[in-house]
Scaffold this motif. Sequence first.
Motif, PDB file in Angstrom:
ATOM      1  N   ASN A 127      29.385 -56.383  49.179  1.00  0.00           N
ATOM      2  CA  ASN A 127      29.884 -55.343  49.827  1.00  0.00           C
ATOM      3  C   ASN A 127      28.763 -54.123  50.059  1.00  0.00           C
ATOM      4  N   THR A 128      28.003 -54.029  50.969  1.00  0.00           N
ATOM      5  CA  THR A 128      27.099 -53.400  51.410  1.00  0.00           C
ATOM      6  C   THR A 128      26.662 -53.064  52.839  1.00  0.00           C
ATOM      7  N   ASN A 129      26.278 -52.073  53.354  1.00  0.00           N
ATOM      8  CA  ASN A 129      26.016 -51.854  54.566  1.00  0.00           C
ATOM      9  C   ASN A 129      24.518 -52.027  54.915  1.00  0.00           C
ATOM     10  N   LYS A 130      23.795 -52.517  53.874  1.00  0.00           N
ATOM     11  CA  LYS A 130      22.237 -52.758  54.009  1.00  0.00           C
ATOM     12  C   LYS A 130      21.799 -54.171  54.325  1.00  0.00           C
ATOM     13  N   LEU A 131      20.772 -54.479  54.572  1.00  0.00           N
ATOM     14  CA  LEU A 131      20.069 -55.863  54.651  1.00  0.00           C
ATOM     15  C   LEU A 131      20.511 -56.835  53.427  1.00  0.00           C
ATOM     16  N   VAL A 132      21.153 -57.949  53.870  1.00  0.00           N
ATOM     17  CA  VAL A 132      21.365 -59.037  53.035  1.00  0.00           C
ATOM     18  C   VAL A 132      20.789 -60.122  53.443  1.00  0.00           C
ATOM     19  N   VAL A 133      20.081 -60.974  52.453  1.00  0.00           N
ATOM     20  CA  VAL A 133      19.341 -62.313  52.731  1.00  0.00           C
ATOM     21  C   VAL A 133      20.108 -63.115  51.883  1.00  0.00           C
ATOM     22  N   ALA A 134      20.757 -64.240  52.450  1.00  0.00           N
ATOM     23  CA  ALA A 134      21.423 -65.432  51.636  1.00  0.00           C
ATOM     24  C   ALA A 134      20.449 -66.632  51.867  1.00  0.00           C
ATOM     25  N   ASP A 135      20.417 -67.058  50.655  1.00  0.00           N
ATOM     26  CA  ASP A 135      19.485 -68.244  50.551  1.00  0.00           C
ATOM     27  C   ASP A 135      20.310 -69.585  49.793  1.00  0.00           C
ATOM     28  N   PHE A 136      20.651 -70.571  50.639  1.00  0.00           N
ATOM     29  CA  PHE A 136      21.464 -71.607  50.227  1.00  0.00           C
ATOM     30  C   PHE A 136      20.778 -72.863  50.159  1.00  0.00           C
ATOM     31  N   ARG A 137      19.463 -72.833  50.066  1.00  0.00           N
ATOM     32  CA  ARG A 137      18.438 -74.051  50.533  1.00  0.00           C
ATOM     33  C   ARG A 137      18.533 -74.957  49.167  1.00  0.00           C
ATOM     34  N   SER A 138      18.861 -74.140  47.809  1.00  0.00           N
ATOM     35  CA  SER A 138      18.898 -75.101  46.755  1.00  0.00           C
ATOM     36  C   SER A 138      20.195 -75.562  46.571  1.00  0.00           C
ATOM     37  N   LYS A 139      20.069 -76.902  45.852  1.00  0.00           N
ATOM     38  CA  LYS A 139      21.456 -77.605  45.854  1.00  0.00           C
ATOM     39  C   LYS A 139      22.040 -76.837  44.427  1.00  0.00           C
ATOM     40  N   GLU A 176      21.594 -73.693  43.301  1.00  0.00           N
ATOM     41  CA  GLU A 176      21.574 -72.224  43.241  1.00  0.00           C
ATOM     42  C   GLU A 176      21.576 -71.615  44.336  1.00  0.00           C
ATOM     43  N   THR A 177      22.306 -70.463  44.228  1.00  0.00           N
ATOM     44  CA  THR A 177      22.493 -69.596  45.488  1.00  0.00           C
ATOM     45  C   THR A 177      21.920 -68.509  45.195  1.00  0.00           C
ATOM     46  N   ILE A 178      21.058 -67.789  46.148  1.00  0.00           N
ATOM     47  CA  ILE A 178      20.318 -66.402  45.764  1.00  0.00           C
ATOM     48  C   ILE A 178      20.852 -65.461  46.943  1.00  0.00           C
ATOM     49  N   PHE A 179      21.122 -64.472  46.627  1.00  0.00           N
ATOM     50  CA  PHE A 179      21.331 -63.426  47.564  1.00  0.00           C
ATOM     51  C   PHE A 179      20.275 -62.102  47.014  1.00  0.00           C
ATOM     52  N   GLU A 180      19.554 -61.917  48.253  1.00  0.00           N
ATOM     53  CA  GLU A 180      18.686 -60.693  48.235  1.00  0.00           C
ATOM     54  C   GLU A 180      19.377 -59.641  48.861  1.00  0.00           C
ATOM     55  N   VAL A 181      19.517 -58.479  48.076  1.00  0.00           N
ATOM     56  CA  VAL A 181      20.306 -57.322  48.641  1.00  0.00           C
ATOM     57  C   VAL A 181      19.542 -55.977  48.662  1.00  0.00           C
ATOM     58  N   TYR A 182      19.032 -55.601  49.763  1.00  0.00           N
ATOM     59  CA  TYR A 182      18.306 -54.647  49.889  1.00  0.00           C
ATOM     60  C   TYR A 182      18.904 -53.074  50.021  1.00  0.00           C
ATOM     61  N   ASP A 183      19.428 -52.928  48.756  1.00  0.00           N
ATOM     62  CA  ASP A 183      20.164 -51.839  48.204  1.00  0.00           C
ATOM     63  C   ASP A 183      20.063 -51.548  46.824  1.00  0.00           C
ATOM     64  N   GLU A 184      20.206 -50.272  46.660  1.00  0.00           N
ATOM     65  CA  GLU A 184      20.132 -50.002  45.088  1.00  0.00           C
ATOM     66  C   GLU A 184      21.489 -50.048  44.572  1.00  0.00           C
ATOM     67  N   GLU A 185      22.696 -50.011  45.291  1.00  0.00           N
ATOM     68  CA  GLU A 185      24.009 -50.246  44.439  1.00  0.00           C
ATOM     69  C   GLU A 185      24.817 -51.031  45.528  1.00  0.00           C
ATOM     70  N   PHE A 186      25.624 -51.805  45.140  1.00  0.00           N
ATOM     71  CA  PHE A 186      26.685 -52.469  45.846  1.00  0.00           C
ATOM     72  C   PHE A 186      27.547 -53.209  45.019  1.00  0.00           C
ATOM     73  N   GLU A 187      28.846 -53.649  45.757  1.00  0.00           N
ATOM     74  CA  GLU A 187      30.009 -54.230  44.905  1.00  0.00           C
ATOM     75  C   GLU A 187      29.806 -55.885  45.081  1.00  0.00           C
ATOM     76  N   LEU A 188      29.839 -56.538  44.178  1.00  0.00           N
ATOM     77  CA  LEU A 188      29.905 -58.047  44.312  1.00  0.00           C
ATOM     78  C   LEU A 188      31.376 -58.486  43.961  1.00  0.00           C
ATOM     79  N   ILE A 189      31.892 -58.892  45.061  1.00  0.00           N
ATOM     80  CA  ILE A 189      33.646 -59.410  44.891  1.00  0.00           C
ATOM     81  C   ILE A 189      33.768 -60.887  45.019  1.00  0.00           C
ATOM     82  N   PHE A 190      33.955 -61.412  43.873  1.00  0.00           N
ATOM     83  CA  PHE A 190      34.478 -62.815  43.785  1.00  0.00           C
ATOM     84  C   PHE A 190      36.062 -63.139  44.400  1.00  0.00           C
TER      85      PHE A 190
END
Length: 631
Positions: free
Chosen positions: A154-166, A168-182
């Motif tokens: 939950n952010t309005n800033k740039l997010v880079v999603a990386d699902f290349r690894s079987k 591990e999933t990686i999210f690069e969030v270009y923000d200082e603060e955000f919510e992670l909702i499961f």
Amino acid sequence: MLRFEKGPKVYLSNETLFDGTVLKADATLSLKDVHGHFKIKTKLSNSTKIDSDSIKLVSESPITLKISSKASNCLIVKLRGFKNEIIYGGGEQFCRLNLKGKRFPIFVQEQGIGRGWNLVSLLASLKGVRGDWYTCYFPQPVFFSSVGYGVVINTNKLVVADFRSKDETIFEVYDEEFELIFLDGQLKDLVRKFHMLFGRSIEVSDWVFGVWIASQGGIEAAQKVIETCESWDIPLTALWCQDWSGKNITKFGRQVYWNWSYDRKDYHDLPEHISRWKEKGVHFLGYINPFLIKGGSLYQEALKNDLLVKNEKNEPYDIVVTTFPAGLIDLTNKDAFEWYKKIIKENMIGIGMSGWMADYGEYLPSDARLKSADGLSYHSAYTVDWARLNYEAVEEANKEVVFFMRAGYLASTRYSPIYWAGDQNVDWSKSDGLASVIPAMLSMGMCGVKLVHFDTGGFTSLLWLKRTPELFMRWAEIGAFSPIMRTHQTNRPSKNLQFDSHPDVLKHFARMSKIHWLLKDYLKQELKKANEENLPLVKHLAMNYPNDPNCHRLIYQYLLGDDVLVAPVIKPHTKNWRVYLPKDGWIHLWTKKRFKGGWIEIDAPIGFPPVFLREDSSLIQDLLIKLRDVL
């Protein structure tokens, strides 16, 4: 089931999904902007793990973590990957639905011309306007896994999603603060929970489920469309005249004059005509976007009152969308926001419009200066406020009016009632043509959109790309079995076939439009159910048949509501089609033959697209009776 434990940790059943690992890093961003297309490059350095005190539990239902670190401009979240999982989401997708194995940015932009590996795409790349497989108007940082969890950044800033690894999933969030909702559950549960968080109920009048036909050129051209529809018994319920404010002929084609007041020449006495047409059951739809053409009267007013987005020199930003410069309204400026709402209420709703296309929203330059934000941080949020502006104009006018958009981001679906798939090429390509509207509808449905549709016939006509009768007729077949059936004349209407250009095309379109109108009561009931269940009207088959692995692999079939399965023909010169039916009872619409599931090959000549009705549906007999005379 998901559960949270202090640490912080999130478990999926008994396996760790999130172990509390979040890294902070120094990020360098490079963005190159060409006509609303953004080439994004990122570089990370000095990554270190943040302490657990920087991760706070906000809610346990759904599990929501607030992650913050003021000491860096990028936070990296790592989740566990699972063997053979399928990842859906990411907002609108045109080419693929399973995102596993891919890395891509979530950033609002033009979809691009071509998007594939063909000559059109190559030529578009020379101009800097070719898209990539992931570029779209309506991205969202929300993802659903087939193993039973979903995640929203939950952010309005740039997010880079990386699902290349079987693993591990990686999210690069270009923000200082955000919510992670499961979220947890099977695909339908995940989609429902996301709709509950970011969507809303949609109520529309019956005419919305009729046929909307595009007309350009003025009052006389619009009247001709009405008369053609009357003579062919086409259930026309809306005239869509995007050039109501005037035409602008450019190298790209016939475009709209972006000054939002009706053209007194071509659309003479427009309010009176709108009223007269409405008495006959034909509603008038217009067009607007957040740009003002440079030199127009509204541009001059915006310039005088300092309501436009600025450049680095603190001057109005000249933004060239296709071939001409325009000013963009600064939606962070309250005065600009209210002024633009007033234009809609007075110049559009005030003359009797029943709705409009609220176009664009993707073009805010990353180096723009606004009254209370910068271009990069506000770029994706601009689309949300553009939707909110249109929504508030309608609410304040207190009229039965609808609008439809293509651009969006998280929370846009709280405001815009209808979306369309954007500007497809007038061709058969899976990357950017007829076929691409099917995954677009499915993916937008997962990501909060209840009512979705497309330009019947496609939009972008360049060089040798022109509509053929077969292409238009196959596109009309998908339109007939979708929530809304609306045509477009393309950017070069004089060089492209229209619904009434050829007797065979007109006959086919008339028949398909009647079928669509006869589905009205079914669509109304299914929309009511969608509102009650917090689900879309167009569904991926895996939502209703989650335990069928074949359904998860399907891209070019869909459910319209719960009881109509559509498998459109998406290749030229085709008379039969291979269809997958999930284990259930199905009746072939055209022959009434019954099937119990599995792969089948069915006759599918033009006029008889593969459509199946669920045998156990309480509506089946009613639908068959209504459709009997046109089948």
